[in-house]
Scaffold this active site. Structure first.
Site, short mmCIF file in Angstrom:
data_model
loop_
_atom_site.label_atom_id
_atom_site.label_comp_id
_atom_site.label_asym_id
_atom_site.label_seq_id
_atom_site.Cartn_x
_atom_site.Cartn_y
_atom_site.Cartn_z
N HIS A 162 27.41 -8.30 -20.32
CA HIS A 162 26.76 -7.56 -19.26
C HIS A 162 26.52 -8.40 -18.01
O HIS A 162 26.07 -7.89 -16.99
CB HIS A 162 25.41 -7.01 -19.77
CG HIS A 162 24.91 -5.83 -18.99
ND1 HIS A 162 25.59 -4.62 -18.93
CD2 HIS A 162 23.78 -5.66 -18.25
CE1 HIS A 162 24.90 -3.78 -18.19
NE2 HIS A 162 23.80 -4.38 -17.76
N SER A 205 24.48 -1.93 -13.13
CA SER A 205 23.71 -1.43 -14.27
C SER A 205 22.87 -0.22 -13.85
O SER A 205 23.41 0.82 -13.52
CB SER A 205 22.88 -2.57 -14.84
OG SER A 205 22.38 -2.27 -16.12
N ASP A 210 30.41 -5.98 -23.74
CA ASP A 210 29.07 -5.74 -23.21
C ASP A 210 28.20 -5.12 -24.31
O ASP A 210 28.51 -4.03 -24.81
CB ASP A 210 29.16 -4.79 -22.01
CG ASP A 210 27.86 -4.71 -21.22
OD1 ASP A 210 26.79 -4.81 -21.84
OD2 ASP A 210 27.93 -4.50 -20.00
#
Length: 216
Positions: free
Chosen positions: A186, A106, A155
């Site tokens: 995610h 991320s 996601d």
């Protein structure tokens, strides 16, 4: 070790020249990502960096204005800092920069991607887990990196079309890119970790004394 970030270091085997440089996502930390390194490639030397920016008390590596909208000035600051931290950490540990593999999730993946575009030589290999790159990719020189992108097709933070565009843009810029995707969000799944572990295992190592390429 790096004086620029707090780090957690996991010494590797003497016969493994690779170094994993680990960057966590928002809310994660260096300790948790050092633990992930143990799972991804046991016996490989690993250096996990701790983000230096807090968002609602959670560490990350650069500021954002809101979800998917980055503070580009701070991203530039963080990119330069990461470049210096990687070089310092590798030199301090006596590790070969050519054998470095940057692994980020991320926010950490986004910063690695930014460094790849700004200084391609600093990122010979990278694992970008659920990256969100909401800006145009402009590579000043052809990218020679070996990259694995992992993503979830559902996601809610990283829209799937942006992953497709990222992979295409990196390939057009000269990077060799593999994509692992799944029907998820995610979060990082066990199957995703297994795919990363397999990708790392299959990467060839450069045997410096002979110049030959050997498998890990």
């Amino acid at each position: 070790m790096s004086d620029l970030y707090e780090t957690v270091v996991i010494p590797g085997r003497a016969d493994d020249p690779r170094t994993l440089l680990m960057l966590h996502g928002t809310g994660g930390d260096a300790e948790s990502f050092a633990g992930l390194a143990r799972v991804l490639s046991p016996g490989t030397h690993a250096i996990a960096f701790q983000g230096d920016v807090l968002e609602n008390g959670m560490p990350r590596f650069f500021r954002r204005l809101r979800e998917g909208v980055y503070d580009m000035d701070d991203l530039a600051r963080a990119t330069g800092k990461l470049e210096n931290a990687v070089a310092e950490a590798l030199a301090g540990a006596g590790r070969d920069p050519a054998q470095a593999i940057l692994v980020g999730f991320s926010n950490g993946a986004n910063l690695i991607a930014s460094l790849l575009l700004a200084e391609p030589k600093a990122v010979p290999r990278a694992v970008l887990m659920h990256p969100l790159i909401p800006f145009e990719i402009k590579a000043e020189v052809p990218l020679g990196a070996d990259v694995l992108v992992t993503a979830g097709r559902r996601d809610p933070i990283v829209p799937w079309p942006m992953i497709v565009r990222l992979v295409e843009d990196l390939r057009q810029a000269g990077a060799s890119v593999d994509l692992y995707d799944r029907d998820g969000g995610h979060e990082v799944s066990e199957a995703e970790i297994a795919a990363i572990r397999d990708w790392l295992r299959r990467r060839p190592l450069v045997d410096r004394p002979s110049g030959q390429v050997v498998n890990s």
